[in-house]
Design a protein around this motif. Structure first.
Motif, mmCIF file in Angstrom:
data_model
loop_
_atom_site.group_PDB
_atom_site.id
_atom_site.type_symbol
_atom_site.label_atom_id
_atom_site.label_comp_id
_atom_site.label_asym_id
_atom_site.label_seq_id
_atom_site.Cartn_x
_atom_site.Cartn_y
_atom_site.Cartn_z
ATOM 1 N N SER A 1 0.831 -1.209 0.000
ATOM 2 C CA SER A 1 0.000 0.000 0.000
ATOM 3 C C SER A 1 0.860 1.251 0.000
ATOM 4 C CB SER A 1 -0.931 0.006 1.207
ATOM 5 O OG SER A 1 -1.840 -1.047 1.148
ATOM 6 N N ASP A 2 1.894 1.261 0.846
ATOM 7 C CA ASP A 2 2.807 2.401 0.883
ATOM 8 C C ASP A 2 3.515 2.580 -0.461
ATOM 9 O OD1 ASP A 2 2.115 2.857 3.510
ATOM 10 O OD2 ASP A 2 3.887 1.840 4.339
ATOM 11 N N ALA B 1 2.495 1.573 -3.456
ATOM 12 C CA ALA B 1 1.536 1.996 -4.481
ATOM 13 C C ALA B 1 1.213 3.480 -4.361
ATOM 14 C CB ALA B 1 0.269 1.165 -4.392
ATOM 15 N N ALA B 2 1.191 3.978 -3.130
ATOM 16 C CA ALA B 2 0.909 5.399 -2.931
ATOM 17 C C ALA B 2 2.092 6.278 -3.353
ATOM 18 C CB ALA B 2 0.569 5.655 -1.466
ATOM 19 N N GLN B 3 3.307 5.747 -3.263
ATOM 20 C CA GLN B 3 4.495 6.559 -3.538
ATOM 21 C C GLN B 3 5.031 6.423 -4.957
ATOM 22 O OE1 GLN B 3 7.318 5.454 -0.570
ATOM 23 N NE2 GLN B 3 6.103 6.245 1.116
ATOM 24 N N LEU B 4 4.803 5.278 -5.606
ATOM 25 C CA LEU B 4 5.380 5.045 -6.931
ATOM 26 C C LEU B 4 4.666 5.854 -7.999
ATOM 27 C CD1 LEU B 4 6.017 1.204 -7.010
ATOM 28 C CD2 LEU B 4 7.707 3.017 -7.002
ATOM 29 N N ASP B 5 5.442 6.440 -8.870
ATOM 30 C CA ASP B 5 4.904 7.175 -10.007
ATOM 31 C C ASP B 5 4.691 6.190 -11.155
ATOM 32 O OD1 ASP B 5 4.223 9.026 -11.902
ATOM 33 O OD2 ASP B 5 6.249 9.860 -12.102
ATOM 34 N N PRO B 6 3.477 6.086 -11.708
ATOM 35 C CA PRO B 6 3.251 5.128 -12.797
ATOM 36 C C PRO B 6 4.055 5.439 -14.055
ATOM 37 C CG PRO B 6 1.270 6.418 -12.384
ATOM 38 C CD PRO B 6 2.252 6.772 -11.321
ATOM 39 N N HIS C 1 1.001 -3.411 -9.398
ATOM 40 C CA HIS C 1 -0.366 -3.950 -9.414
ATOM 41 C C HIS C 1 -0.332 -5.302 -8.721
ATOM 42 C CE1 HIS C 1 -4.459 -4.383 -10.899
ATOM 43 N NE2 HIS C 1 -4.158 -5.633 -11.162
ATOM 44 N N SER D 1 -2.782 -1.049 -6.292
ATOM 45 C CA SER D 1 -2.204 -0.627 -7.567
ATOM 46 C C SER D 1 -1.985 0.877 -7.563
ATOM 47 C CB SER D 1 -3.150 -1.012 -8.704
ATOM 48 O OG SER D 1 -2.591 -0.674 -9.935
ATOM 49 N N ASN D 2 -1.022 1.327 -8.337
ATOM 50 C CA ASN D 2 -0.831 2.763 -8.508
ATOM 51 C C ASN D 2 -1.383 3.246 -9.852
ATOM 52 O OD1 ASN D 2 1.176 1.592 -10.072
ATOM 53 N ND2 ASN D 2 2.717 3.095 -9.548
ATOM 54 N N THR E 1 -4.592 5.543 -16.170
ATOM 55 C CA THR E 1 -3.883 6.241 -15.104
ATOM 56 C C THR E 1 -4.509 7.595 -14.891
ATOM 57 O OG1 THR E 1 -2.306 7.275 -16.602
ATOM 58 C CG2 THR E 1 -1.710 5.107 -15.731
#
Length: 112
Positions: free
Chosen positions: A59-60, A62-67, A73, A83-84, A104
């Motif tokens: 969760s952390d 997915a919140a921080q990664l830039d797609p 996922h 997923s991000n 996105t």
């Protein structure tokens, strides 16, 4: 004049050949580095035995990664998908997904 043109042609062909070899070596090196980094990240996630810790860490991430850089996922056996990206098509195994098949919230995705 003919000798000059011949020497220029030989130089141009050799310079383009060297450029092509340098490009291929650099591209292969970058791709292998990215693959090794992804394998390391996946093995770190697999090493987490506690399901709650795994879900918290994903969760952390997915919140921080830039797609634009990396898509995360995670489809668990039970529970919500982490997923991000907004929407991800169903896949099986290792595959390449077209950028237009992934929804996105940002303008575009990376080419890799």
């Amino acid at each position: 004049m003919r000798l000059t043109l011949l020497l220029l042609a030989i130089f141009a062909v050799s310079a383009l050949g060297c450029l092509a070899v340098a490009y291929a070596v650099t591209k292969a090196n970058i791709e292998s580095t990215i693959e090794a980094e992804l394998r390391q990240t996946i093995s770190e996630y697999r090493a987490i035995n506690d399901n709650d810790d795994l879900l918290e860490r994903l969760s952390d991430a997915a919140a921080q990664l830039d797609p634009d850089v990396r898509i995360l996922h995670y489809l668990p056996d039970r529970g919500t998908v982490l997923s991000n990206v907004a929407d991800f098509p169903p896949v099986s195994g290792v595959t390449i997904i077209a950028a237009n098949a992934i929804s996105t919230d940002v303008d575009g995705l990376a080419d890799s």
